[in-house]
Design a protein around this motif. Structure first.
Motif, PDB file in Angstrom:
ATOM      1  N   THR A   1      -0.273   6.885   5.848  1.00  0.00           N
ATOM      2  CA  THR A   1      -0.285   7.917   4.819  1.00  0.00           C
ATOM      3  C   THR A   1       1.137   8.205   4.353  1.00  0.00           C
ATOM      4  OG1 THR A   1      -0.200   9.666   6.482  1.00  0.00           O
ATOM      5  CG2 THR A   1      -2.380   8.973   5.706  1.00  0.00           C
ATOM      6  N   THR A   2       1.245   8.646   3.094  1.00  0.00           N
ATOM      7  CA  THR A   2       2.568   8.886   2.527  1.00  0.00           C
ATOM      8  C   THR A   2       2.666  10.292   1.953  1.00  0.00           C
ATOM      9  OG1 THR A   2       2.078   8.180   0.246  1.00  0.00           O
ATOM     10  CG2 THR A   2       2.642   6.449   1.842  1.00  0.00           C
ATOM     11  N   SER A   3       3.889  10.744   1.839  1.00  0.00           N
ATOM     12  CA  SER A   3       4.186  12.004   1.167  1.00  0.00           C
ATOM     13  C   SER A   3       5.555  11.866   0.516  1.00  0.00           C
ATOM     14  CB  SER A   3       4.173  13.175   2.158  1.00  0.00           C
ATOM     15  OG  SER A   3       5.161  12.970   3.168  1.00  0.00           O
TER      16      SER A   3
ATOM     17  N   ASP B   1       0.240   6.165  10.467  1.00  0.00           N
ATOM     18  CA  ASP B   1      -1.110   5.802  10.053  1.00  0.00           C
ATOM     19  C   ASP B   1      -1.159   5.288   8.619  1.00  0.00           C
ATOM     20  OD1 ASP B   1      -0.705   8.068   8.565  1.00  0.00           O
ATOM     21  OD2 ASP B   1      -2.394   9.206   9.380  1.00  0.00           O
TER      22      ASP B   1
ATOM     23  N   HIS C   1       0.801  -1.220   0.000  1.00  0.00           N
ATOM     24  CA  HIS C   1       0.000   0.000   0.000  1.00  0.00           C
ATOM     25  C   HIS C   1       0.838   1.277   0.000  1.00  0.00           C
ATOM     26  CE1 HIS C   1      -3.390  -2.617   0.514  1.00  0.00           C
ATOM     27  NE2 HIS C   1      -2.922  -3.082   1.662  1.00  0.00           N
TER      28      HIS C   1
ATOM     29  N   ALA D   1       0.619   3.886  -3.341  1.00  0.00           N
ATOM     30  CA  ALA D   1       0.619   5.337  -3.559  1.00  0.00           C
ATOM     31  C   ALA D   1       1.635   5.752  -4.611  1.00  0.00           C
ATOM     32  CB  ALA D   1       0.900   6.056  -2.245  1.00  0.00           C
TER      33      ALA D   1
END
Length: 350
Positions: A337-339, A335, A135, A280
């Motif tokens: 989430t990615t950046s 959590d 993911h 992502a």
């Protein structure tokens, strides 16, 4: 609970036994790793080399081992900083490209791990096909979708524990430049037939068993892995015109242009999404064109990490500035989430 992590990804360093490239990647990369990785405190650090890290192409097993050791010995600063990374808990990943597919040989992969992290070899991982972080991201070199460099049975050596490697048809043309063009053309014809046969074997039950084994390592559904293995296919009728065009352009000192994500990247990301394993980020190299863009009909973002050698083919800042080196960064929060995105590093800090 997910664990926070930071990923640095780069490709096409093309380290050899000499450092005569004007951009001197063998000297620049250790400085990058010192400043950006070892000097950075934060979540679990990972460095992924997305193919063509070493120049090992077309070598037999013993020659591959000797060449790998020679490359690391010649690039002493690089060798030392990679060891320091492993010692300080950085996870090192090497995805096989078409110039260092020899890393897929178990003996060569084991030697690389032993050299870089003798105390804890698992700190160094070789990925014969692609790297998968559930993911978050997938990273593959990209040559498997390029007819001139595709090796259909890429897993046979790594999964079976053998040291056999079937080189792509283009290798038959370049393998022995001292022979006549007619001889090399005959070698290409034989290699094309071998690739066609290999493509048929990839769709047989025996290879499905290898794919099932690889799916466990990748943490992906077996059907998804099978579908990914069949996304691209070598076809002589389409590969030969591509090869001819490339040779004509090369003779004229030109290269084919292209500033969009390859269609295969979208197919790959959408296949993962269809199996509830969407990521992502899709990261690749191979084209030597650094690029970040969206993918059609898919939330996955595409990054090509370009090259650290002088053979730059994109229109980014690294084309005009030899001291701008592309890489991808992906941060993963607890959590999930990615950046991140495509970045350029300069040794002067600019």
């Amino acid at each position: 609970m997910n664990h926070a992590a930071r990923w640095w990804l780069l490709s096409d360093v093309h380290l050899g036994v000499s450092d005569d490239d004007p951009r001197h990647p063998g000297s620049m990369l250790p400085e990058f790793l010192h400043r950006e990785v070892l000097a950075t405190a934060g979540p679990q650090p990972n460095v992924a080399f997305v193919g063509d890290t070493f120049e090992l192409f077309g070598l037999a097993e013993d020659e591959s081992l000797a060449r790998l050791e020679s490359i690391l010995a010649h690039n002493g600063d690089m060798f030392r900083v990679l060891k320091a990374c492993a010692e300080q808990g950085v996870q090192l990943h090497f995805v096989c490209g078409n110039h260092d597919v020899e890393l897929a040989r178990p003996s060569v992969a084991a030697r690389l791990s032993a050299l870089l992290s003798p105390a804890e070899p698992t700190r160094v991982q070789v990925h014969p096909w692609f790297l998968h972080v559930p993911h978050v991201l997938v990273a593959e070199h990209g040559h498997q979708h390029h007819a001139l460099h595709r090796m259909p049975e890429v897993l046979r050596s790594a999964v079976n524990g053998t040291d056999e490697l079937d080189l792509p048809p283009l290798a038959a043309w370049n393998a022995n430049p001292s022979t006549s063009r007619l001889s090399r053309a005959g070698a290409v014809a034989r290699a094309c037939l071998a690739s066609e046969r290999a493509e048929r074997r990839v769709r047989e039950d025996a290879y499905d068993e290898l794919l099932q084994t690889e799916s466990l390592r990748l943490g992906l559904d077996g059907v998804a892995v099978r579908d990914l293995a069949r996304l691209s296919r070598f076809r002589t009728v389409s590969a030969l015109p591509v090869a001819a065009t490339r040779m004509v352009l090369g003779a004229a000192g030109r290269r084919g242009a292209g500033e969009e994500a390859p269609a295969a990247a979208g197919r790959f990301a959408r296949t993962l999404q269809a199996h509830d394993s969407g990521v992502a980020w899709y990261v690749s190299g191979h084209t030597h064109r650094a690029l970040e863009t969206a993918l059609d009909a898919c939330p996955t973002r595409y990054i090509n990490t370009g090259t650290w050698c002088s053979d730059v083919r994109g229109r980014g800042p690294d084309q005009s500035d030899r001291r701008a080196f592309p890489y991808a960064m992906v941060d993963v929060a607890r959590d999930g989430t990615t950046s991140g995105g495509l970045r350029y590093w300069r040794p002067d800090g600019g």
